[in-house]
Scaffold this motif. Structure first.
Motif, mmCIF file in Angstrom:
data_model
loop_
_atom_site.group_PDB
_atom_site.id
_atom_site.type_symbol
_atom_site.label_atom_id
_atom_site.label_comp_id
_atom_site.label_asym_id
_atom_site.label_seq_id
_atom_site.Cartn_x
_atom_site.Cartn_y
_atom_site.Cartn_z
ATOM 1 N N GLY A 240 51.294 -37.309 11.661
ATOM 2 C CA GLY A 240 51.036 -38.520 10.885
ATOM 3 C C GLY A 240 49.660 -38.511 10.252
ATOM 4 N N LEU A 241 48.669 -37.978 10.984
ATOM 5 C CA LEU A 241 47.318 -37.889 10.442
ATOM 6 C C LEU A 241 47.268 -36.931 9.270
ATOM 7 C CD1 LEU A 241 44.279 -38.526 10.616
ATOM 8 C CD2 LEU A 241 44.074 -36.566 12.169
ATOM 9 N N GLU A 242 47.946 -35.787 9.387
ATOM 10 C CA GLU A 242 47.955 -34.821 8.291
ATOM 11 C C GLU A 242 48.560 -35.439 7.041
ATOM 12 O OE1 GLU A 242 46.477 -32.119 8.099
ATOM 13 O OE2 GLU A 242 45.999 -31.606 10.171
ATOM 14 N N THR B 160 29.321 -35.243 18.201
ATOM 15 C CA THR B 160 30.776 -35.313 18.128
ATOM 16 C C THR B 160 31.338 -36.377 19.066
ATOM 17 O OG1 THR B 160 30.914 -32.976 17.517
ATOM 18 C CG2 THR B 160 32.916 -34.011 18.386
ATOM 19 N N GLY B 161 30.798 -36.447 20.290
ATOM 20 C CA GLY B 161 31.275 -37.434 21.243
ATOM 21 C C GLY B 161 31.033 -38.853 20.779
ATOM 22 N N ASP B 162 29.873 -39.086 20.124
ATOM 23 C CA ASP B 162 29.564 -40.419 19.610
ATOM 24 C C ASP B 162 30.510 -40.795 18.474
ATOM 25 O OD1 ASP B 162 27.424 -40.789 21.354
ATOM 26 O OD2 ASP B 162 26.042 -39.757 20.009
ATOM 27 N N VAL B 163 30.826 -39.808 17.632
ATOM 28 C CA VAL B 163 31.742 -40.072 16.511
ATOM 29 C C VAL B 163 33.132 -40.409 17.038
ATOM 30 C CG1 VAL B 163 32.807 -39.101 14.451
ATOM 31 C CG2 VAL B 163 30.430 -38.548 14.985
ATOM 32 N N ALA B 164 33.580 -39.670 18.052
ATOM 33 C CA ALA B 164 34.897 -39.945 18.640
ATOM 34 C C ALA B 164 34.929 -41.341 19.249
ATOM 35 C CB ALA B 164 35.218 -38.898 19.703
ATOM 36 N N ARG B 165 33.851 -41.710 19.946
ATOM 37 C CA ARG B 165 33.782 -43.043 20.543
ATOM 38 C C ARG B 165 33.800 -44.126 19.468
ATOM 39 N NH1 ARG B 165 29.675 -46.222 20.769
ATOM 40 N NH2 ARG B 165 28.234 -44.527 20.253
ATOM 41 N N MET B 166 33.022 -43.926 18.398
ATOM 42 C CA MET B 166 32.984 -44.883 17.305
ATOM 43 C C MET B 166 34.366 -45.054 16.670
ATOM 44 S SD MET B 166 30.850 -44.595 13.726
ATOM 45 C CE MET B 166 29.435 -43.937 14.606
ATOM 46 N N THR B 167 35.060 -43.918 16.496
ATOM 47 C CA THR B 167 36.396 -43.958 15.891
ATOM 48 C C THR B 167 37.368 -44.714 16.784
ATOM 49 O OG1 THR B 167 35.992 -41.809 14.821
ATOM 50 C CG2 THR B 167 38.286 -42.545 15.005
ATOM 51 N N ARG B 168 37.373 -44.394 18.076
ATOM 52 C CA ARG B 168 38.276 -45.076 19.012
ATOM 53 C C ARG B 168 38.021 -46.582 19.028
ATOM 54 N NH1 ARG B 168 37.245 -40.611 22.474
ATOM 55 N NH2 ARG B 168 35.631 -41.849 23.509
ATOM 56 N N GLN C 55 33.526 -45.752 6.503
ATOM 57 C CA GLN C 55 34.450 -45.939 5.383
ATOM 58 C C GLN C 55 35.752 -45.183 5.623
ATOM 59 O OE1 GLN C 55 32.270 -44.730 1.904
ATOM 60 N NE2 GLN C 55 30.924 -46.506 1.946
ATOM 61 N N GLU C 56 35.632 -43.943 6.101
ATOM 62 C CA GLU C 56 36.828 -43.140 6.343
ATOM 63 C C GLU C 56 37.651 -43.710 7.509
ATOM 64 O OE1 GLU C 56 38.065 -40.575 4.547
ATOM 65 O OE2 GLU C 56 36.498 -41.187 3.161
ATOM 66 N N ILE C 57 36.978 -44.237 8.526
ATOM 67 C CA ILE C 57 37.695 -44.846 9.654
ATOM 68 C C ILE C 57 38.426 -46.107 9.200
ATOM 69 C CG2 ILE C 57 37.407 -45.962 11.905
ATOM 70 C CD1 ILE C 57 34.965 -44.075 12.328
ATOM 71 N N GLU C 58 37.773 -46.914 8.363
ATOM 72 C CA GLU C 58 38.418 -48.124 7.845
ATOM 73 C C GLU C 58 39.641 -47.762 7.001
ATOM 74 O OE1 GLU C 58 35.380 -50.138 5.711
ATOM 75 O OE2 GLU C 58 34.216 -50.644 7.504
ATOM 76 N N ARG C 59 39.489 -46.701 6.223
ATOM 77 C CA ARG C 59 40.598 -46.268 5.385
ATOM 78 C C ARG C 59 41.780 -45.813 6.245
ATOM 79 N NH1 ARG C 59 40.094 -41.208 1.219
ATOM 80 N NH2 ARG C 59 42.273 -41.071 0.632
ATOM 81 N N LEU C 60 41.485 -45.101 7.339
ATOM 82 C CA LEU C 60 42.534 -44.657 8.246
ATOM 83 C C LEU C 60 43.231 -45.851 8.897
ATOM 84 C CD1 LEU C 60 44.054 -42.485 9.865
ATOM 85 C CD2 LEU C 60 42.153 -42.509 11.504
ATOM 86 N N ALA C 61 42.451 -46.841 9.321
ATOM 87 C CA ALA C 61 43.038 -48.033 9.951
ATOM 88 C C ALA C 61 43.983 -48.747 8.988
ATOM 89 C CB ALA C 61 41.930 -48.977 10.407
ATOM 90 N N LEU C 62 43.601 -48.814 7.725
ATOM 91 C CA LEU C 62 44.467 -49.449 6.729
ATOM 92 C C LEU C 62 45.764 -48.656 6.556
ATOM 93 C CD1 LEU C 62 41.857 -50.454 3.989
ATOM 94 C CD2 LEU C 62 43.168 -51.997 5.449
ATOM 95 N N TYR C 63 45.654 -47.335 6.626
ATOM 96 C CA TYR C 63 46.841 -46.484 6.490
ATOM 97 C C TYR C 63 47.791 -46.695 7.667
ATOM 98 C CZ TYR C 63 49.671 -42.227 6.296
ATOM 99 O OH TYR C 63 50.722 -41.343 6.265
ATOM 100 N N ILE C 64 47.249 -46.766 8.881
ATOM 101 C CA ILE C 64 48.099 -46.943 10.059
ATOM 102 C C ILE C 64 48.733 -48.333 10.069
ATOM 103 C CG2 ILE C 64 48.147 -46.949 12.581
ATOM 104 C CD1 ILE C 64 45.762 -45.046 12.552
ATOM 105 N N GLY C 65 47.935 -49.324 9.649
ATOM 106 C CA GLY C 65 48.437 -50.700 9.621
ATOM 107 C C GLY C 65 47.746 -51.562 10.652
ATOM 108 N N PRO C 66 46.675 -52.283 10.257
ATOM 109 C CA PRO C 66 45.938 -53.111 11.208
ATOM 110 C C PRO C 66 46.847 -54.087 11.946
ATOM 111 C CG PRO C 66 44.794 -53.010 9.101
ATOM 112 C CD PRO C 66 46.135 -52.384 8.891
ATOM 113 N N GLY C 67 46.684 -54.138 13.268
ATOM 114 C CA GLY C 67 47.473 -55.058 14.080
ATOM 115 C C GLY C 67 48.859 -54.569 14.432
ATOM 116 N N SER C 68 49.204 -53.370 13.980
ATOM 117 C CA SER C 68 50.565 -52.862 14.194
ATOM 118 C C SER C 68 50.779 -52.301 15.590
ATOM 119 C CB SER C 68 50.880 -51.772 13.168
ATOM 120 O OG SER C 68 50.073 -50.619 13.379
ATOM 121 N N GLY C 69 49.701 -51.954 16.273
ATOM 122 C CA GLY C 69 49.828 -51.348 17.591
ATOM 123 C C GLY C 69 50.238 -49.889 17.549
ATOM 124 N N ARG C 70 50.301 -49.286 16.364
ATOM 125 C CA ARG C 70 50.741 -47.891 16.229
ATOM 126 C C ARG C 70 49.654 -46.912 16.671
ATOM 127 N NH1 ARG C 70 52.008 -46.304 10.507
ATOM 128 N NH2 ARG C 70 52.658 -44.382 11.552
#
Length: 350
Positions: A211-213, A151-159, A190-205
């Motif tokens: 928002g995640l839900e 779990t810790g590795d997944v969280a680090r990878m996501t961050r 793939q799921e992390i990339e999809r989330l980044a696209l949803y938030i908006g790459p480069g947006s600083g959000r």
């Protein structure tokens, strides 16, 4: 040589010891195995599809018994420099295991071209495997077991992945997101990339839990998900209809194959967990199954044995390569695969 701890594995993959001529990557997480093999391969050649300096072999090539592996290991680069030989295996076979063990020993001892790196990718190998024993014991070889990420590795990878796109999650949102991710390295990315696209790459959000839900409830490729669910459930007509609807909505054949692969990996994850004593609902949750699909996924998991899923995995891999070829009838290829999966599901009793 055995590499087990994550820091030493990461260091080796980024800058492998030049004295190591053969590397065995094995584990249940085939996405993790493939990702590490790719990282390692790129330390040898810039282009992994280089026809002069890269050779890719599979079970069928080794089964042929015509010395293809030995020839590939002995070959010299036409342009000078190092060569890469990748061996990608499906199900373990005793004959191939012994043949590869012999090749690893000979290559580690310097019998072939010393400027060639041999990388072998396969499922988890038991301690009785001759290949594993040789890779662990030989001075010029290394064995890396690819376990599922903690779990810790997944969280680090996501961050780290989100930070690279200048976006992020609050701590509670990160905990929720990590908990729902499947534990297959490729699917996680793939799921992390999809989330980044949803938030908006480069947006600083930085996305909070609400928002995640909202993101988790958004399914832009719902038709493709329906197609995969119906295909693995043996409902050919519904699967075909959902796929054609997705294509009409602008979805691509590559996206269709991604959804099939995602569904397959969830079924495989459920099968592995239940075989190791986990309860069905617990396994479905760990696989990232949406609660509304839980009953259907568990119904399918009871019929799809691991060996059948491996056969489908090979078909998905082959179709993906064909779809990405210039001028290919990509939608027809994807539809044919979908119907093949449906037929296999019906034969499995679904």
């Amino acid at each position: 040589m055995i590499l087990a701890k994550r820091p030493e594995v990461d260091r080796f993959l980024a800058r492998p010891d030049p004295a190591v001529r053969a590397v065995l990557l094995h584990g249940k997480d085939r996405s993790g195995v493939g990702e590490r093999a790719t990282t390692l391969g790129r330390t040898v050649v810039k282009d992994l599809n280089d026809p002069f300096n890269v050779t890719l072999l599979t079970d069928a090539d080794l089964d042929a018994g015509d010395g293809r592996l030995e020839d590939a290991l002995a070959a010299m680069s036409m342009m000078g420099g190092r060569r890469l030989v990748r061996v990608r295996l499906g199900a373990a076979k005793a004959g191939i295991d012994k043949a590869l063990a012999d090749a690893v020993k000979r290559h580690a001892d310097g019998e072939f071209n010393p400027e060639t790196l041999l990388v072998i990718e396969t499922d988890a190998l038991g301690r009785d495997s001759a290949l594993r024993k040789t890779a662990e014991a030989a001075q010029g070889a290394a064995a890396i077991a690819c376990y599922e990420d903690e779990t810790g590795d997944v969280a680090r990878m996501t961050r780290e992945a989100l930070a690279a796109d200048k976006v992020g999650l609050t701590s509670d949102a990160l905990e929720r997101f990590v908990a729902r991710l499947p534990r297959e390295r490729g699917l996680m990315r793939q799921e992390i990339e999809r989330l980044a696209l949803y938030i908006g790459p480069g947006s600083g959000r930085t996305l909070d839990l609400d928002g995640l839900e909202a993101h988790l409830g958004v399914e832009p490729d719902a038709s493709l998900q329906d197609a995969a669910l119906d295909a693995f459930g043996g409902r050919a007509e519904k699967a075909q209809g959902a796929l054609r609807r997705a294509f009409a909505e602008g979805e691509s054949a590559v996206s269709a194959l991604r959804q099939l692969s995602l569904h397959l990996q969830k079924l495989r994850r459920i099968a592995v967990l239940t075989a190791n004593g986990a309860g069905p609902k617990e396994a479905a949750k760990a696989a990232g199954v949406f609660w509304k699909q839980e009953a259907e996924m568990l119904r399918q998991a009871r019929s799809w044995r691991l060996e059948l899923l491996e056969e489908v995995h090979e078909s998905v891999y082959a179709t993906d390569a064909a779809v990405r070829s210039t001028g290919s009838p990509d939608q027809l290829l994807a539809e044919r695969l979908l119907l093949e999966v449906s037929a296999r599901a019906r034969r499995a009793g679904l």
